[in-house]
Scaffold this active site. Structure first.
Site, PDB file in Angstrom:
ATOM      1  CG  MET A  29      38.384  41.272  32.986  1.00 38.01           C
ATOM      2  SD  MET A  29      36.589  41.326  32.740  1.00 38.01           S
ATOM      3  CE  MET A  29      36.491  41.782  31.013  1.00 38.01           C
ATOM      4  N   GLY A  30      42.270  38.508  31.775  1.00 37.67           N
ATOM      5  CA  GLY A  30      42.882  37.421  31.036  1.00 37.67           C
ATOM      6  C   GLY A  30      42.838  37.641  29.540  1.00 37.67           C
ATOM      7  CG  LEU A  32      47.139  37.952  30.006  1.00 40.64           C
ATOM      8  CD1 LEU A  32      48.382  37.748  30.853  1.00 40.64           C
ATOM      9  CD2 LEU A  32      46.333  39.141  30.506  1.00 40.64           C
ATOM     10  CD  GLU A  34      53.643  43.519  23.014  1.00 38.50           C
ATOM     11  OE1 GLU A  34      54.497  44.340  23.420  1.00 38.50           O
ATOM     12  OE2 GLU A  34      53.785  42.281  23.105  1.00 38.50           O
ATOM     13  N   GLY A  35      49.130  44.350  24.612  1.00 40.04           N
ATOM     14  CA  GLY A  35      48.739  45.482  25.450  1.00 40.04           C
ATOM     15  C   GLY A  35      48.939  45.195  26.923  1.00 40.04           C
ATOM     16  CG  HIS A  36      46.657  42.285  28.911  1.00 36.85           C
ATOM     17  ND1 HIS A  36      46.004  41.693  27.862  1.00 36.85           N
ATOM     18  CD2 HIS A  36      45.688  42.835  29.685  1.00 36.85           C
ATOM     19  CE1 HIS A  36      44.702  41.851  27.997  1.00 36.85           C
ATOM     20  NE2 HIS A  36      44.469  42.545  29.093  1.00 36.85           N
ATOM     21  CD  GLN A  60      34.444  44.184  34.383  1.00 41.10           C
ATOM     22  OE1 GLN A  60      34.999  44.217  35.474  1.00 41.10           O
ATOM     23  NE2 GLN A  60      35.060  44.573  33.263  1.00 41.10           N
ATOM     24  CD  GLU A 147      46.761  57.046  28.566  1.00 43.78           C
ATOM     25  OE1 GLU A 147      46.728  57.323  27.340  1.00 43.78           O
ATOM     26  OE2 GLU A 147      47.434  57.702  29.388  1.00 43.78           O
ATOM     27  CB  SER A 188      40.492  44.876  22.368  1.00 42.68           C
ATOM     28  OG  SER A 188      39.367  44.375  23.074  1.00 42.68           O
TER      29      SER A 188
END
Length: 297
Positions: A29-30, A32, A34-36, A60, A147, A188
Site C-alpha cells: 500500500m506504499g 515503503l 525497510e520492511g518492504h 479493506q 509475516e 510499519s
C-alpha cells in the site's frame, strides 16, 4: 530502470516486455520502508523480475479507519523501488481497480474470522479481493507478503490453496527496528504517525511477545502463563488499549496448551503469539513464532 504504469492495459503491455522471465509480485500500500525493501530483496534472491504494486485499497478500510489519512508517498516509493532493482511498479487509482459498476467481493471464511477479522469487519474481504485481482493481473510465479500481518498471510495462503492458484505464496520474516530505545519495533507504515518518543514506547508490543517467548524457551507450555508474561509488559504502558493477545496454531485457532510431545517436531510457524493494540490513536499489530532454545527463525 524501474518502469511505472497506472492502468491494467499499461500493466499488460509492460508485462509482455518482461516475458518470459519468471515474475515475483510484491503487493504494497506504499509508504515503503525497510520492511518492504526486505520483501523486494527476497524476490530478487529468487532470481525473478520483480513487480511492485502500490495501491491504498479502500475496500479493506472501515468507515472509522484511516483511509484518507493513510500515507501516500509515491515519489519516495519509486526511489526505493529503483534502488532495490524493481523492474515494474503498478500504481493504479481506486477507479482503475474498482470501475463504475464493480460489485465482486472475495471472502475466505474461517481463517479470516476472529482477531483482526472481528475487530475490523470486512477487512479481510477487502484484502482477499484486491490480492486476487493483483494476482490475476500480474500472474506471477511467486507473491511475497510480510509475516507481520500474520492473519493476512494465512488468509492469502488459504485463498491460493482453495482456488488452486498456480503460484507460491512466500511469507517473509518481520523486519524490526534496531534504533536505540525502540529495538524490536515491527516496521510499519503507520509508525510514521508517531513522534520519536512514541515510537520508543510502541516497542512495548515487541517486548511483550519477547517476554512470552522467553517463558516458552524456558519450558513453559501453558498458554495462560505465556500470555500472562506478555500482559505484564503491556500493562506497563498506560496509554495502551489492548485489542487482543492470543496464542494460535497454524489454522488461527486459539490454543490453551502446547503438547510436550509435539514440541520436538514443532514447525517454526505452527504456534504464534498475536497482539493488537491502540497506542496514541494508532492501531498496531505484531506477532512472533514460539521457538525453543536453540531454534532460529
Amino acid at each position: 530502470m524501474t518502469d511505472l504504469v497506472h492502468t491494467p492495459a499499461e500493466l499488460r503491455a509492460a508485462l509482455r516486455a518482461l516475458s518470459p522471465a519468471p515474475l515475483g509480485l510484491v503487493p504494497t500500500m506504499g509508504a515503503l520502508h525497510e520492511g518492504h525493501a526486505h520483501l523486494i530483496r527476497r524476490a530478487r534472491l529468487d532470481r525473478q523480475r520483480v513487480v511492485l504494486s502500490v495501491f491504498v485499497n479502500p475496500l479493506q478500510f472501515g468507515p472509522n479507519e484511516d483511509y484518507a489519512a493513510y500515507p501516500r508517498t509515491l515519489e519516495h516509493d519509486l526511489r526505493l523501488a529503483e534502488a532495490e532493482g524493481v523492474d515494474l511498479v503498478f500504481a493504479p487509482s481506486a477507479e482503475q481497480m474498482y470501475p463504475p459498476g464493480y460489485a465482486t467481493r472475495v471472502s475466505v471464511p474461517g481463517v479470516s474470522e476472529g482477531f483482526d477479522g472481528a475487530s475490523r469487519p470486512g477487512h479481510f474481504t477487502g484484502v482477499a479481493t484486491v490480492v486476487l485481482k493483483l494476482l490475476n493481473l500480474v500472474q506471477p510465479q511467486r507473491a511475497y507478503f510480510g509475516e507481520k500481518d500474520w492473519q493476512q498471510l494465512m488468509v492469502i495462503r488459504h485463498l491460493a490453496r482453495d482456488l488452486n492458484l498456480p503460484l507460491e505464496i512466500v511469507g517473509v520474516s518481520t523486519v524490526r527496528s534496531d534504533q536505540p530505545g525502540e529495538e524490536g519495533l515491527a516496521l510499519s507504515s503507520r509508525n510514521s504517525y508517531f513522534t520519536p518518543e512514541q515510537r520508543r514506547r510502541a516497542s512495548v508490543l515487541a517486548r511483550s511477545l519477547q517476554a512470552a517467548q522467553a517463558r516458552y524457551a524456558a519450558g513453559e507450555r501453558q498458554a495462560s502463563a505465556l500470555l500472562s508474561a506478555a500482559r505484564v509488559v503491556l500493562d506497563s504502558e498506560p496509554e495502551l488499549s489492548l485489542d487482543y493477545l492470543s496464542l494460535v496454531d497454524g489454522d488461527m485457532h486459539e490454543i490453551e496448551r502446547i503438547d510436550n510431545e509435539g514440541v520436538s517436531t514443532l514447525h517454526l510457524s505452527e504456534y504464534r503469539l498475536l497482539v493488537a493494540a491502540r497506542l496514541f490513536g494508532v492501531r498496531l499489530i505484531d506477532n512472533m513464532p514460539l521457538l525453543s532454545t536453540g531454534e532460529t527463525r
